[in-house]
Scaffold this motif. Structure first.
Motif, PDB file in Angstrom:
ATOM      1  N   SER A   7       0.721  -1.011  -0.027  1.00 50.19           N
ATOM      2  CA  SER A   7      -0.192   0.372   0.167  1.00 50.19           C
ATOM      3  C   SER A   7       0.682   0.774  -0.252  1.00 50.19           C
ATOM      4  O   SER A   7       2.386   1.001   0.666  1.00 50.19           O
ATOM      5  N   ARG A   8       0.913   2.236  -0.285  1.00 52.36           N
ATOM      6  CA  ARG A   8       0.790   3.557  -0.721  1.00 52.36           C
ATOM      7  C   ARG A   8       0.418   4.961  -0.002  1.00 52.36           C
ATOM      8  O   ARG A   8       0.023   4.083   0.468  1.00 52.36           O
ATOM      9  N   ALA A   9       2.015   5.072   1.031  1.00 50.78           N
ATOM     10  CA  ALA A   9       2.255   5.996   1.962  1.00 50.78           C
ATOM     11  C   ALA A   9       1.615   7.142   2.341  1.00 50.78           C
ATOM     12  O   ALA A   9       2.332   7.598   0.676  1.00 50.78           O
ATOM     13  N   ALA A  79     -19.596  -0.651 -12.904  1.00 50.53           N
ATOM     14  CA  ALA A  79     -20.082  -1.737 -12.111  1.00 50.53           C
ATOM     15  C   ALA A  79     -18.758  -2.734 -12.270  1.00 50.53           C
ATOM     16  O   ALA A  79     -18.596  -3.384 -10.903  1.00 50.53           O
ATOM     17  N   ALA A  80     -18.700  -2.772 -13.444  1.00 52.23           N
ATOM     18  CA  ALA A  80     -17.365  -4.427 -13.525  1.00 52.23           C
ATOM     19  C   ALA A  80     -15.874  -3.424 -12.379  1.00 52.23           C
ATOM     20  O   ALA A  80     -15.301  -4.397 -11.289  1.00 52.23           O
ATOM     21  N   TYR A  81     -15.336  -3.073 -12.921  1.00 52.51           N
ATOM     22  CA  TYR A  81     -14.145  -1.774 -12.249  1.00 52.51           C
ATOM     23  C   TYR A  81     -14.289  -1.765 -10.345  1.00 52.51           C
ATOM     24  O   TYR A  81     -13.735  -2.568  -9.758  1.00 52.51           O
ATOM     25  N   GLN A  82     -15.941  -1.742  -9.995  1.00 57.11           N
ATOM     26  CA  GLN A  82     -16.069  -1.053  -8.605  1.00 57.11           C
ATOM     27  C   GLN A  82     -15.908  -2.949  -8.244  1.00 57.11           C
ATOM     28  O   GLN A  82     -15.580  -3.304  -7.004  1.00 57.11           O
ATOM     29  N   ASP A  83     -16.814  -4.061  -9.026  1.00 57.66           N
ATOM     30  CA  ASP A  83     -16.853  -5.267  -7.884  1.00 57.66           C
ATOM     31  C   ASP A  83     -15.142  -5.787  -8.101  1.00 57.66           C
ATOM     32  O   ASP A  83     -14.916  -6.288  -6.707  1.00 57.66           O
ATOM     33  N   ALA A  84     -14.182  -5.152  -9.192  1.00 55.31           N
ATOM     34  CA  ALA A  84     -12.573  -5.867  -8.699  1.00 55.31           C
ATOM     35  C   ALA A  84     -12.120  -4.561  -7.685  1.00 55.31           C
ATOM     36  O   ALA A  84     -10.998  -5.591  -6.562  1.00 55.31           O
ATOM     37  N   LEU A  85     -12.783  -3.878  -7.363  1.00 53.87           N
ATOM     38  CA  LEU A  85     -12.101  -3.402  -5.793  1.00 53.87           C
ATOM     39  C   LEU A  85     -12.540  -4.004  -4.828  1.00 53.87           C
ATOM     40  O   LEU A  85     -11.501  -4.134  -4.402  1.00 53.87           O
ATOM     41  N   GLN A  86     -14.046  -4.508  -4.532  1.00 55.26           N
ATOM     42  CA  GLN A  86     -14.786  -4.902  -4.208  1.00 55.26           C
ATOM     43  C   GLN A  86     -14.106  -6.370  -3.599  1.00 55.26           C
ATOM     44  O   GLN A  86     -14.032  -6.659  -1.814  1.00 55.26           O
ATOM     45  N   HIS A  87     -13.164  -6.772  -4.167  1.00 54.29           N
ATOM     46  CA  HIS A  87     -12.632  -8.225  -4.601  1.00 54.29           C
ATOM     47  C   HIS A  87     -11.507  -8.352  -4.635  1.00 54.29           C
ATOM     48  O   HIS A  87     -11.554  -8.970  -4.177  1.00 54.29           O
ATOM     49  N   ALA A  88     -10.827  -7.216  -3.663  1.00 50.20           N
ATOM     50  CA  ALA A  88      -8.873  -6.811  -4.149  1.00 50.20           C
ATOM     51  C   ALA A  88      -8.540  -7.775  -3.504  1.00 50.20           C
ATOM     52  O   ALA A  88      -7.776  -8.026  -4.288  1.00 50.20           O
ATOM     53  N   SER A  89      -8.612  -8.313  -2.415  1.00 50.92           N
ATOM     54  CA  SER A  89      -7.617  -9.220  -1.616  1.00 50.92           C
ATOM     55  C   SER A  89      -7.706 -10.394  -1.768  1.00 50.92           C
ATOM     56  O   SER A  89      -7.095 -11.488  -1.689  1.00 50.92           O
ATOM     57  N   GLN A  90      -8.804 -11.279  -2.917  1.00 50.11           N
ATOM     58  CA  GLN A  90      -8.390 -12.367  -4.286  1.00 50.11           C
ATOM     59  C   GLN A  90      -8.101 -12.029  -5.316  1.00 50.11           C
ATOM     60  O   GLN A  90      -7.526 -12.792  -5.927  1.00 50.11           O
ATOM     61  N   LEU A  91      -7.698 -10.341  -5.595  1.00 54.63           N
ATOM     62  CA  LEU A  91      -7.281 -10.030  -6.806  1.00 54.63           C
ATOM     63  C   LEU A  91      -6.003  -9.851  -7.002  1.00 54.63           C
ATOM     64  O   LEU A  91      -5.781  -8.881  -6.491  1.00 54.63           O
ATOM     65  N   HIS A  92      -5.108 -10.963  -7.512  1.00 53.10           N
ATOM     66  CA  HIS A  92      -3.783 -10.008  -8.006  1.00 53.10           C
ATOM     67  C   HIS A  92      -3.860  -9.426  -9.030  1.00 53.10           C
ATOM     68  O   HIS A  92      -2.995  -8.817  -9.622  1.00 53.10           O
ATOM     69  N   ARG A 116      -7.976   6.348 -14.942  1.00 51.62           N
ATOM     70  CA  ARG A 116      -8.642   6.458 -13.609  1.00 51.62           C
ATOM     71  C   ARG A 116      -8.860   4.886 -13.215  1.00 51.62           C
ATOM     72  O   ARG A 116      -8.915   4.679 -11.958  1.00 51.62           O
ATOM     73  N   ILE A 117      -9.231   3.900 -14.403  1.00 49.60           N
ATOM     74  CA  ILE A 117      -9.455   3.013 -13.933  1.00 49.60           C
ATOM     75  C   ILE A 117      -7.993   2.269 -13.432  1.00 49.60           C
ATOM     76  O   ILE A 117      -7.495   1.256 -12.163  1.00 49.60           O
ATOM     77  N   ILE A 118      -6.897   2.176 -14.262  1.00 46.51           N
ATOM     78  CA  ILE A 118      -5.136   1.864 -14.095  1.00 46.51           C
ATOM     79  C   ILE A 118      -4.961   2.318 -12.852  1.00 46.51           C
ATOM     80  O   ILE A 118      -4.747   0.710 -12.328  1.00 46.51           O
ATOM     81  N   ASN A 119      -5.306   3.263 -12.781  1.00 45.86           N
ATOM     82  CA  ASN A 119      -4.659   4.029 -10.845  1.00 45.86           C
ATOM     83  C   ASN A 119      -4.988   3.080 -10.320  1.00 45.86           C
ATOM     84  O   ASN A 119      -5.157   3.211  -9.090  1.00 45.86           O
ATOM     85  N   GLY A 120      -7.017   3.442 -10.385  1.00 47.27           N
ATOM     86  CA  GLY A 120      -7.429   2.790  -8.515  1.00 47.27           C
ATOM     87  C   GLY A 120      -6.868   0.895  -8.438  1.00 47.27           C
ATOM     88  O   GLY A 120      -7.420   0.789  -7.736  1.00 47.27           O
ATOM     89  N   LEU A 121      -7.055   0.411  -9.234  1.00 49.16           N
ATOM     90  CA  LEU A 121      -6.762  -0.750  -9.725  1.00 49.16           C
ATOM     91  C   LEU A 121      -5.422  -1.085  -9.078  1.00 49.16           C
ATOM     92  O   LEU A 121      -5.113  -2.108  -7.997  1.00 49.16           O
ATOM     93  N   HIS A 122      -4.028  -0.434  -9.154  1.00 51.61           N
ATOM     94  CA  HIS A 122      -3.169  -0.491  -8.815  1.00 51.61           C
ATOM     95  C   HIS A 122      -2.734   0.493  -7.350  1.00 51.61           C
ATOM     96  O   HIS A 122      -2.707  -0.517  -6.386  1.00 51.61           O
ATOM     97  N   ARG A 123      -4.210   1.087  -7.267  1.00 54.10           N
ATOM     98  CA  ARG A 123      -3.879   1.428  -5.469  1.00 54.10           C
ATOM     99  C   ARG A 123      -4.633   0.358  -5.183  1.00 54.10           C
ATOM    100  O   ARG A 123      -4.413   0.495  -3.718  1.00 54.10           O
ATOM    101  N   ALA A 124      -5.064  -0.655  -5.070  1.00 52.68           N
ATOM    102  CA  ALA A 124      -5.528  -1.330  -4.535  1.00 52.68           C
ATOM    103  C   ALA A 124      -4.801  -2.921  -4.252  1.00 52.68           C
ATOM    104  O   ALA A 124      -5.118  -4.254  -4.049  1.00 52.68           O
ATOM    105  N   GLY A 125      -4.114  -2.242  -5.597  1.00 51.22           N
ATOM    106  CA  GLY A 125      -2.865  -3.466  -4.851  1.00 51.22           C
ATOM    107  C   GLY A 125      -2.864  -4.485  -6.242  1.00 51.22           C
ATOM    108  O   GLY A 125      -2.734  -5.693  -6.302  1.00 51.22           O
TER     109      GLY A 125
END
Length: 379
Positions: A7-9, A79-92, A116-125
Motif C-alpha cells: 500500500s502506498r504510504a 460496475a465491473a471496476y467496482q466489483d474488482a475493487l470490492q474483491h481486491a483481497s482475492q485478485l492479484h 482512472r481505472i488503471i490507477n485505481g486498480l494499482h492503488r488496490a494492490g
C-alpha cells in the motif's frame, strides 16, 4: 507472477514542519535518552523488526490473492471496476479486455487505456495486465508467426501498447487461430505461436513486465493449437478457459463439467508448472432454443437468474456436470438455459485442489453470482 503490491504510504500532517524544526534546533531527542544504534540503512533494530513484520504481512496478503479476472469494455464498465475493487483481497491481476490485434498492428476498443481505472486498480494492490485478442485465422496467423519480420513487427506493436500506460504486462488471448483452419494449419500455428511467445515473453521480462497467455482447454479434441509445455516454460501464467464446453454455436448443454475439468487438469498439470496455471470459471451462460444447434444468446448469471424468476422457471442443478440450468417457453418456443453459479463453482473447485492448482480466474467482472467469490476461496 506474484501479484503482491504494498500500500502506498501517505505523508502524515505536520511532518514537513517537524523536519524543518529539527534542522533549525538540532535533534529533538533529550541527551539523557539512550538511542538504539542504527541497523542496516540507518534504521534501528525496532524499525527493522517493524519493517520485517510489515513485509511478512504483505507476503501473507499476496499469498491470499490467488485470482485474476477480466474486465469487459462493452458492458457496465464502472460496475465491473467496482466489483474488482470490492474483491481486491482475492485478485492479484485484472485484465481489461481492451485491445485487438490485426494484420496492421494492435488497436484499442472504445474506452481502452482509462487511466482512472488503471490507477485505481494499482492503488488496490491489483496488477493491470490488459488482454489482446486477435482477428486473424489459422492461416493468417501461421503466415505472420513464421515470418521473422512480421513476427517482430507484431511483438513491437504489443510492446508499444504495454508501454503506452503503466501496465504490468500483457495477456494474449488468441483464440480464432485455434478454432479455424484444418489440422495442418493449426499445427503450423502451434509452432509459430511458440516462436511468437518466446520473443514476446523474453522482451517483456527484460522490461520487468509479465507475460500471460490464455488458452482453450486441451481436452476432448480441443486446444491442440497450443503447445502447453512450451507456454509453461516461457509465460508467467497460463490461463485455461474452463468454459464453453457447450457454446453458442453448438448444441445446448453445460458450459463445463467435472469430467471435462478432470481431463484438462490432468493434462495441464503434467505439462505446465502448477503454480503457473489458472483455471477461469464462467459467470455467464447460454440461452438456446431447445432442439436447435447454434444461435444461442449470451446471458450473464444476473440476467439468467432474472429471466428464470421472470418466467417462473424451476432452478435445476445437474450434479454430473456441476452446473445449473432451467427451461421456459416464449413465443411458442421452448428455451433451455445453461449457466454457472456459486453452487456450480463449489462443485468443481475440489478438482483444482485434487490436481494442486490454486490459481483461479473469472470471466467476467460484473457477470457473476456474488457468492462465487466465497466459492472461489473454498468456502
Amino acid at each position: 507472477m506474484d501479484q503482491a503490491s504494498a500500500s502506498r504510504a501517505r505523508p502524515r500532517p505536520g511532518l514537513a514542519l517537524l523536519l524543518a524544526a529539527a534542522t533549525l534546533v538540532g535533534p529533538l531527542i533529550p541527551a539523557a535518552v539512550a538511542v538504539a544504534p542504527p541497523g542496516p540503512g540507518g534504521r534501528t533494530a525496532s524499525e527493522l523488526a517493524d519493517s520485517d513484520a510489515a513485509d511478512a504481512k504483505a507476503r501473507a496478503a499476496a499469498a491470499r490473492r490467488t485470482g485474476s479476472a477480466w474486465l469487459p469494455y462493452w458492458d457496465d464498465v464502472e460496475a465491473a471496476y467496482q466489483d474488482a475493487l470490492q474483491h481486491a483481497s482475492q485478485l492479484h491481476t485484472v485484465s481489461p479486455f481492451w485491445y485487438e490485434a490485426t494484420s496492421a498492428g494492435v488497436k484499442g476498443h472504445d474506452g481502452a487505456g482509462r487511466r482512472r481505472i488503471i490507477n485505481g486498480l494499482h492503488r488496490a494492490g491489483i496488477k493491470v495486465v490488459p488482454t489482446v485478442t486477435e482477428t486473424l485465422d489459422a492461416d493468417a496467423m501461421g503466415d505472420l508467426t513464421h515470418d521473422p519480420q512480421k513476427r517482430g513487427e507484431h511483438v513491437d506493436a504489443l510492446l508499444r501498447m504495454v508501454e503506452s500506460r503503466t501496465y504490468d504486462g500483457v495477456d494474449l488471448d488468441y483464440e480464432k487461430m485455434a478454432v479455424t483452419g484444418d489440422k495442418a494449419a493449426r499445427e503450423r500455428v502451434r509452432t509459430g505461436y511458440n516462436a511468437l511467445t518466446s520473443d514476446l515473453c523474453a522482451r517483456l521480462h527484460a522490461r520487468g513486465k509479465e507475460c500471460v497467455v490464455t488458452v482453450l482447454a486441451r481436452a476432448w479434441g480441443t486446444g491442440e493449437a497450443y503447445d502447453y509445455a512450451h507456454l509453461g516454460k516461457v509465460a508467467d501464467r497460463v490461463r485455461i478457459m474452463g468454459y464453453d464446453l457447450h457454446w453458442s454455436g453448438g448444441e445446448s448443454g453445460p458450459l463445463s463439467s467435472k469430467g471435462w475439468y478432470e481431463e484438462f487438469l490432468r493434462y495441464a498439470t503434467n505439462t505446465i508448472p502448477k503454480h503457473k496455471i489458472e483455471v477461469a470459471f464462467p459467470g455467464y451462460g447460454w440461452d438456446w432454443v431447445k432442439g436447435t444447434v447454434g444461435g444461442a444468446g449470451h446471458v450473464t448469471w444476473k440476467e439468467a437468474e432474472a429471466l428464470r424468476k421472470q418466467e417462473g422457471a424451476t432452478y435445476r442443478f445437474d450434479a454430473a456436470s456441476g452446473t445449473p440450468h432451467f427451461t421456459y417457453r416464449q413465443a411458442d418456443e421452448e428455451h433451455e438455459v445453461w449457466y454457472q453459479d456459486a453452487q456450480g463453482v463449489r462443485a468443481q473447485m475440489p478438482l483444482l485442489k485434487k490436481y494442486g492448482v490454486r490459481g483461479t480466474g473469472l470471466w467476467a467482472l460484473g457477470f457473476e453470482d456474488p457468492d462465487s467469490w466465497a466459492a472461489l476461496r473454498g468456502e
